[in-house]
Design an enzyme around this catalytic site. Structure first.
Site, PDB file in Angstrom:
ATOM      1  N   GLU A 114      -6.794  38.858 -45.301  1.00  0.00           N
ATOM      2  CA  GLU A 114      -7.779  38.784 -46.392  1.00  0.00           C
ATOM      3  C   GLU A 114      -8.516  40.115 -46.457  1.00  0.00           C
ATOM      4  OE1 GLU A 114     -10.212  35.433 -45.472  1.00  0.00           O
ATOM      5  OE2 GLU A 114      -8.630  34.014 -45.949  1.00  0.00           O
ATOM      6  N   ARG A 163      -6.983  28.049 -43.334  1.00  0.00           N
ATOM      7  CA  ARG A 163      -6.797  29.455 -42.977  1.00  0.00           C
ATOM      8  C   ARG A 163      -5.433  29.884 -43.503  1.00  0.00           C
ATOM      9  NH1 ARG A 163     -11.471  29.529 -42.262  1.00  0.00           N
ATOM     10  NH2 ARG A 163     -12.623  30.097 -40.375  1.00  0.00           N
ATOM     11  N   HIS A 202     -11.620  33.461 -50.230  1.00  0.00           N
ATOM     12  CA  HIS A 202     -12.252  32.740 -49.114  1.00  0.00           C
ATOM     13  C   HIS A 202     -13.726  32.446 -49.429  1.00  0.00           C
ATOM     14  CE1 HIS A 202     -11.935  32.073 -44.490  1.00  0.00           C
ATOM     15  NE2 HIS A 202     -12.797  31.221 -45.039  1.00  0.00           N
TER      16      HIS A 202
HETATM   17  O1  GLV Z   1     -14.115  29.521 -43.497  1.00  0.00           O
HETATM   18  C1  GLV Z   1     -15.102  28.887 -43.329  1.00  0.00           C
HETATM   19  C2  GLV Z   1     -15.424  28.211 -42.122  1.00  0.00           C
HETATM   20  O2  GLV Z   1     -14.726  28.419 -41.120  1.00  0.00           O
HETATM   21  O3  GLV Z   1     -16.376  27.440 -42.111  1.00  0.00           O
END
Ligand code: GLV
Length: 396
Positions: free
Chosen positions: A341, A312, A360
């Site tokens: 984001e 993250r 992402h």
């Molecule tokens: O970002 C992706 C997840 O949390 O699986």
């Protein structure tokens, strides 16, 4: 109009902790149609995810079978996404419809009185939608929030649990695709792939006028911070590149797991940072990991090292990263996640040439999103059927 109404239910909350322990040793619950006991069958997930000891990932998650029922008899699931998924969710609708009556936010808002009684589950497709108190108060029969994805930092677990609602996630479905994006970013940054592509398509540049060199991943040292199922899968892949693998984790992995991928445990993260050519961050976002990598940590890294983040955005202090990249404290960074984001277009990170940023996309594959939906369905049905829940996430 309706969309903005729906959005008014979704408002930002402070970053919260919460992550399943990625346990893999569970028995898949006997799946029956909701409220009826037919076709009971237990499947040992260890049979499905047996790629290596202790691993929790797998490629063959399949949705449970449910007796065909009339739509009205099925439990209602509220579908929560924030749009912008370009039809992906529509493709998952058929899977969900086998077990649930699908209710969109639009339908819910149009007919709140009737719909609120039907909704027993909420399916969260993106990691951005926020479930707030107002929404929970309006769903008296809600039992479970099935998060599609492993990270649950966008959910206020304590608040949700105070409503007696369970939260589940999908650690198995995401493991391979997220590990792949980590490898892709590491290789792309090492070999300056994006700059190479730009040169190749630029009409102004001579095709072979590359006045810089990349670095090699092969036999380099990779430091993995966070050795859960995704981190472990990164290690498996890195092994094929003859990389020296270091890892730092809250809990040391079992000896046989370390040996299987040739990983060395660093009790102190500082040791890993000092020795690694590539540092890959794979931790979940919790209050403890917020800004885990800041100025001090970047300063410990080699000037030739590359930082990769597939967890993250907020686990890295982005201001410190900008400074480190500008001053060449480290060689480069490759991020699949940022904070926020997307980044504002004038963000200083976007002005640097020693960085690669992807939007992402760790789980943005045909296979992963399907497996995530299937894993989420299995979890949600287990809660509704009162059976053992494969991947429940608990508030800390
Ligand atoms: O970002 C992706 C997840 O949390 O699986």
């Amino acid at each position: 109009m309706l969309r903005s109404k729906a959005f008014s239910l979704l408002k930002p909350i402070p970053l919260m902790s919460g992550q399943s322990n990625l346990a893999y040793k569970f028995i898949r619950p006997a799946i029956a149609s909701h409220g009826h006991c037919c076709h009971r069958r237990s499947v040992d997930y260890r049979q499905r995810y047996k790629t290596h000891p202790g691993s929790a990932g797998g490629r063959t998650i399949s949705a449970p079978q449910t007796k065909v029922m009339a739509e009205e008899e099925l439990p209602g699931v509220l579908i929560l996404d924030i749009g912008g998924t370009h039809g992906v969710l529509e493709n998952l609708a058929a899977l969900l419809k086998k077990h649930f009556r699908l209710i969109t936010m639009k339908e819910f808002l149009q007919n709140k009185k009737e719909m609120s009684k039907k909704i027993q589950a909420v399916f969260v497709f993106e990691c951005r939608p926020i479930i707030d108190r107002e929404l929970l108060e309006s769903l008296p029969n809600l039992k479970v929030i099935g998060n599609s994805g492993v990270g649950v930092d966008h959910l206020d677990l304590k608040m949700i649990s105070s409503f007696g609602v369970k939260v589940t996630n999908t650690p198995h479905a995401v493991a391979d695709s997220t590990a792949d994006i980590g490898m892709a970013l590491m290789l792309a940054s090492a070999r300056r792939l994006v700059e190479g592509c730009q040169i190749a398509v630029s009409p102004d540049t001579k095709y072979f006028a590359v006045d810089w060199l990349g670095v090699e991943v092969t036999r380099a040292t990779l430091g993995i911070i966070g050795m859960g199922s995704i981190g472990y899968r990164v290690a498996q892949r890195a092994r094929a590149f003859d990389m020296r693998i270091l890892y730092h984790n809250r809990n040391r992995r079992r000896k046989e797991e370390e040996e299987a991928v040739g990983a060395h445990y660093c009790e102190k993260m500082e040791d890993l940072l000092q020795q690694s050519d590539f540092v890959m961050v794979v931790v979940s976002l919790t209050p403890e990991t917020h800004k885990l990598i800041g100025k001090k940590e970047l300063g410990l890294m080699k000037p030739t090292a590359t930082l990769i983040n597939i967890s993250r955005g907020a686990v890295i202090d982005q201001d410190a990263l900008v400074e480190a990249l500008q001053n060449k404290v480290i060689r480069a960074a490759a991020l699949d996640v940022t904070y926020p984001e997307p980044l504002p277009r004038d963000h200083p990170l976007l002005k640097l040439n020693n960085i690669i940023i992807t939007p992402h996309i760790g789980t943005a594959t045909v296979q992963a999103i399907r497996m995530m939906a299937e894993e989420a369905i299995t979890n949600m049905l287990a809660v509704l059927n009162g059976q053992p829940i494969p991947s429940e996430v608990f508030p800390k």
